[in-house]
Write a protein that holds these residues in place. Structure first.
Motif, PDB file in Angstrom:
ATOM      1  N   ILE A 190      -2.769  -3.181   8.582  1.00  0.00           N
ATOM      2  CA  ILE A 190      -2.875  -2.008   9.446  1.00  0.00           C
ATOM      3  C   ILE A 190      -4.177  -2.127  10.226  1.00  0.00           C
ATOM      4  CG2 ILE A 190      -2.835   0.496   9.572  1.00  0.00           C
ATOM      5  CD1 ILE A 190      -0.338  -0.718   8.316  1.00  0.00           C
ATOM      6  N   ASN A 191      -4.077  -2.369  11.513  1.00  0.00           N
ATOM      7  CA  ASN A 191      -5.276  -2.567  12.328  1.00  0.00           C
ATOM      8  C   ASN A 191      -6.132  -1.303  12.371  1.00  0.00           C
ATOM      9  OD1 ASN A 191      -4.544  -5.203  12.936  1.00  0.00           O
ATOM     10  ND2 ASN A 191      -3.516  -4.655  14.836  1.00  0.00           N
ATOM     11  N   ILE A 192      -7.448  -1.491  12.287  1.00  0.00           N
ATOM     12  CA  ILE A 192      -8.396  -0.382  12.328  1.00  0.00           C
ATOM     13  C   ILE A 192      -9.578  -0.755  13.211  1.00  0.00           C
ATOM     14  CG2 ILE A 192      -7.802   0.402   9.986  1.00  0.00           C
ATOM     15  CD1 ILE A 192     -10.406  -0.959   9.028  1.00  0.00           C
ATOM     16  N   VAL A 193     -10.382   0.241  13.543  1.00  0.00           N
ATOM     17  CA  VAL A 193     -11.659  -0.014  14.200  1.00  0.00           C
ATOM     18  C   VAL A 193     -12.658  -0.419  13.115  1.00  0.00           C
ATOM     19  CG1 VAL A 193     -13.538   1.002  15.556  1.00  0.00           C
ATOM     20  CG2 VAL A 193     -11.164   1.635  16.033  1.00  0.00           C
ATOM     21  N   LYS A 194     -13.407  -1.463  13.351  1.00  0.00           N
ATOM     22  CA  LYS A 194     -14.328  -1.969  12.344  1.00  0.00           C
ATOM     23  C   LYS A 194     -15.314  -0.893  11.910  1.00  0.00           C
ATOM     24  CE  LYS A 194     -18.076  -5.266  11.623  1.00  0.00           C
ATOM     25  NZ  LYS A 194     -18.985  -6.242  12.263  1.00  0.00           N
ATOM     26  N   ASN A 197     -21.429  -1.414   9.683  1.00  0.00           N
ATOM     27  CA  ASN A 197     -22.113  -2.175   8.623  1.00  0.00           C
ATOM     28  C   ASN A 197     -21.150  -2.754   7.587  1.00  0.00           C
ATOM     29  OD1 ASN A 197     -24.629  -1.310   9.790  1.00  0.00           O
ATOM     30  ND2 ASN A 197     -24.421   0.620   8.691  1.00  0.00           N
ATOM     31  N   SER A 198     -19.922  -3.105   8.004  1.00  0.00           N
ATOM     32  CA  SER A 198     -18.936  -3.643   7.067  1.00  0.00           C
ATOM     33  C   SER A 198     -18.849  -5.167   7.098  1.00  0.00           C
ATOM     34  CB  SER A 198     -17.552  -3.053   7.370  1.00  0.00           C
ATOM     35  OG  SER A 198     -17.139  -3.396   8.682  1.00  0.00           O
ATOM     36  N   GLY A 199     -19.578  -5.797   8.022  1.00  0.00           N
ATOM     37  CA  GLY A 199     -19.560  -7.248   8.083  1.00  0.00           C
ATOM     38  C   GLY A 199     -18.160  -7.783   8.326  1.00  0.00           C
ATOM     39  N   SER A 200     -17.739  -8.728   7.492  1.00  0.00           N
ATOM     40  CA  SER A 200     -16.410  -9.338   7.652  1.00  0.00           C
ATOM     41  C   SER A 200     -15.414  -8.859   6.602  1.00  0.00           C
ATOM     42  CB  SER A 200     -16.535 -10.870   7.570  1.00  0.00           C
ATOM     43  OG  SER A 200     -17.057 -11.260   6.309  1.00  0.00           O
ATOM     44  N   ILE A 201     -15.728  -7.763   5.929  1.00  0.00           N
ATOM     45  CA  ILE A 201     -14.869  -7.281   4.847  1.00  0.00           C
ATOM     46  C   ILE A 201     -13.454  -7.014   5.332  1.00  0.00           C
ATOM     47  CG2 ILE A 201     -14.490  -5.391   3.214  1.00  0.00           C
ATOM     48  CD1 ILE A 201     -17.487  -5.091   2.972  1.00  0.00           C
ATOM     49  N   TYR A 202     -13.314  -6.414   6.515  1.00  0.00           N
ATOM     50  CA  TYR A 202     -11.997  -6.032   7.025  1.00  0.00           C
ATOM     51  C   TYR A 202     -11.459  -7.027   8.058  1.00  0.00           C
ATOM     52  CZ  TYR A 202     -13.163  -1.583   4.827  1.00  0.00           C
ATOM     53  OH  TYR A 202     -13.501  -0.619   3.923  1.00  0.00           O
ATOM     54  N   TYR A 203     -12.115  -8.169   8.223  1.00  0.00           N
ATOM     55  CA  TYR A 203     -11.690  -9.159   9.218  1.00  0.00           C
ATOM     56  C   TYR A 203     -10.530  -9.980   8.652  1.00  0.00           C
ATOM     57  CZ  TYR A 203     -12.103 -12.727  12.857  1.00  0.00           C
ATOM     58  OH  TYR A 203     -11.862 -13.575  13.902  1.00  0.00           O
ATOM     59  N   ASN A 204      -9.447 -10.138   9.435  1.00  0.00           N
ATOM     60  CA  ASN A 204      -8.293 -10.877   8.943  1.00  0.00           C
ATOM     61  C   ASN A 204      -8.056 -12.160   9.737  1.00  0.00           C
ATOM     62  OD1 ASN A 204      -6.734 -10.261  11.323  1.00  0.00           O
ATOM     63  ND2 ASN A 204      -6.244  -8.268  10.449  1.00  0.00           N
ATOM     64  N   TYR A 205      -7.076 -12.924   9.305  1.00  0.00           N
ATOM     65  CA  TYR A 205      -6.821 -14.235   9.895  1.00  0.00           C
ATOM     66  C   TYR A 205      -6.283 -14.139  11.321  1.00  0.00           C
ATOM     67  CZ  TYR A 205      -1.856 -13.368   8.980  1.00  0.00           C
ATOM     68  OH  TYR A 205      -0.592 -12.834   8.978  1.00  0.00           O
ATOM     69  N   GLY A 207      -7.724 -12.449  13.589  1.00  0.00           N
ATOM     70  CA  GLY A 207      -8.859 -12.167  14.451  1.00  0.00           C
ATOM     71  C   GLY A 207      -9.091 -10.691  14.708  1.00  0.00           C
ATOM     72  N   LYS A 208      -8.497  -9.824  13.853  1.00  0.00           N
ATOM     73  CA  LYS A 208      -8.672  -8.390  14.009  1.00  0.00           C
ATOM     74  C   LYS A 208      -9.194  -7.793  12.698  1.00  0.00           C
ATOM     75  CE  LYS A 208      -4.967  -8.001  17.438  1.00  0.00           C
ATOM     76  NZ  LYS A 208      -3.692  -7.334  17.813  1.00  0.00           N
ATOM     77  N   PHE A 209      -9.499  -6.511  12.742  1.00  0.00           N
ATOM     78  CA  PHE A 209      -9.959  -5.809  11.550  1.00  0.00           C
ATOM     79  C   PHE A 209      -8.822  -4.924  11.051  1.00  0.00           C
ATOM     80  CE2 PHE A 209     -13.732  -6.905  13.919  1.00  0.00           C
ATOM     81  CZ  PHE A 209     -14.581  -7.379  12.940  1.00  0.00           C
ATOM     82  N   SER A 210      -8.604  -4.938   9.739  1.00  0.00           N
ATOM     83  CA  SER A 210      -7.461  -4.212   9.202  1.00  0.00           C
ATOM     84  C   SER A 210      -7.668  -3.873   7.739  1.00  0.00           C
ATOM     85  CB  SER A 210      -6.186  -5.048   9.350  1.00  0.00           C
ATOM     86  OG  SER A 210      -6.278  -6.228   8.558  1.00  0.00           O
ATOM     87  N   VAL A 233      -6.885  -9.666  -2.516  1.00  0.00           N
ATOM     88  CA  VAL A 233      -5.700  -9.645  -3.359  1.00  0.00           C
ATOM     89  C   VAL A 233      -4.473 -10.005  -2.553  1.00  0.00           C
ATOM     90  CG1 VAL A 233      -4.197  -8.156  -4.755  1.00  0.00           C
ATOM     91  CG2 VAL A 233      -6.684  -7.943  -4.924  1.00  0.00           C
ATOM     92  N   TYR A 234      -4.393  -9.485  -1.331  1.00  0.00           N
ATOM     93  CA  TYR A 234      -3.229  -9.775  -0.467  1.00  0.00           C
ATOM     94  C   TYR A 234      -3.178 -11.236  -0.076  1.00  0.00           C
ATOM     95  CZ  TYR A 234      -0.089  -9.469   3.549  1.00  0.00           C
ATOM     96  OH  TYR A 234       0.938  -9.658   4.433  1.00  0.00           O
ATOM     97  N   ASP A 235      -4.346 -11.877   0.040  1.00  0.00           N
ATOM     98  CA  ASP A 235      -4.384 -13.284   0.471  1.00  0.00           C
ATOM     99  C   ASP A 235      -4.020 -14.260  -0.642  1.00  0.00           C
ATOM    100  OD1 ASP A 235      -5.100 -12.527   2.991  1.00  0.00           O
ATOM    101  OD2 ASP A 235      -7.236 -12.798   2.702  1.00  0.00           O
ATOM    102  N   LEU A 236      -3.855 -13.750  -1.895  1.00  0.00           N
ATOM    103  CA  LEU A 236      -3.491 -14.636  -2.993  1.00  0.00           C
ATOM    104  C   LEU A 236      -2.058 -15.118  -2.836  1.00  0.00           C
ATOM    105  CD1 LEU A 236      -5.013 -12.703  -6.018  1.00  0.00           C
ATOM    106  CD2 LEU A 236      -5.938 -14.753  -4.940  1.00  0.00           C
ATOM    107  N   LYS A 237      -1.740 -16.238  -3.450  1.00  0.00           N
ATOM    108  CA  LYS A 237      -0.372 -16.753  -3.412  1.00  0.00           C
ATOM    109  C   LYS A 237       0.540 -15.850  -4.250  1.00  0.00           C
ATOM    110  CE  LYS A 237      -1.727 -21.585  -2.748  1.00  0.00           C
ATOM    111  NZ  LYS A 237      -1.651 -22.952  -3.289  1.00  0.00           N
TER     112      LYS A 237
END
Length: 241
Positions: A190-194, A197-205, A207-210, A233-237
């Protein structure tokens, strides 16, 4: 030449002498700045006329003349809307004040359903709902929370005993030919506005924040469980999950 002067005390107790022409110039500049300042209004005039332009009038017209367009507008029939309104009414109804009339529960639910149906920005929705983006930003989350509270137990039943799990497994076997399966799991970014001070925590593959919404459904694609989960957790196999 004689020049009139005026003494002015500062915060540290010292005195500064100003000539009267300087004082007059400063006073004139302040007056002009105040005079030319554009006064901000509490509410735009067209936003006040909700009875004329509001979404409630549109819904009544669609309900009486164009039921198909009504369903397209809210993604449900007028009967379904009234049923859901009855359920959430105690949680979203507000009282009028001496300052202004409260937004009705009917309008609160309608604008929320329209937002969920279209995904339009609040700035865009203000023209069709005649409600300011600031107020929409409060109404929509509150109404979504109320919808979840009243519908979760009915439409998101998580199995509570062994027999219920066995029934789900049996339906997967009969309908999809999957043996010993008790749920199908998947996630959605679910795309969000970054957030600040969250760094890359919400950055996805992509190229957006979600944030990641994870869900489990039964054999009939009915929700059993749904939560926001950490991205790692979502990125796990699937085999690891």
């Amino acid at each position: 030449m004689y020049r009139a002067t005026q003494s002015l005390s500062t915060s540290n107790g010292t005195w500064i002498n100003f000539t009267l022409p300087v004082l007059l110039s400063v006073a004139l500049a302040i007056r002009l700045k105040t005079k030319n300042k554009v006064k901000r209004i509490w509410c735009k005039r067209w936003l006040k006329d909700k009875k004329k332009f509001g979404i409630a009038n549109l819904l009544r017209e669609l309900q009486e003349t164009e039921p198909t367009d009504y369903k397209n507008f809210l993604r449900m029939s007028s009967e379904q809307f009234q049923k859901h309104l009855t359920l959430v009414l105690p949680l979203i109804e507000k009282k009028d004040t001496v300052m202004r009339a409260a937004v009705t529960a009917e309008v609160r639910l309608a604008v929320t359903l329209r937002y969920l149906a279209t995904g339009n920005s609040l700035e865009d929705l203000k023209f069709s709902t005649i409600i300011s983006p600031q107020l929409l930003g409060k109404i929509i989350p509150e109404t979504c929370d109320a919808i979840y509270k009243v519908l979760q137990k009915t439409y998101m039943k998580f199995p509570k005993c062994e027999e219920e799990w066995k029934q789900i497994a049996l339906e997967f076997k009969q309908r999809w030919n999957f043996d010993t399966c008790v749920g199908a799991i998947d996630g959605k970014h679910i795309n969000i506005v970054k957030p600040p001070n969250s760094g890359s925590i919400y950055y996805n593959y992509k190229g957006k924040f979600s944030i990641v919404l994870m869900a489990v459904v039964d054999a009939h694609i009915n929700l059993l469980w749904c939560r926001q989960v950490p991205r790692d957790v979502y990125d796990l196999k699937p085999s690891v999950i």
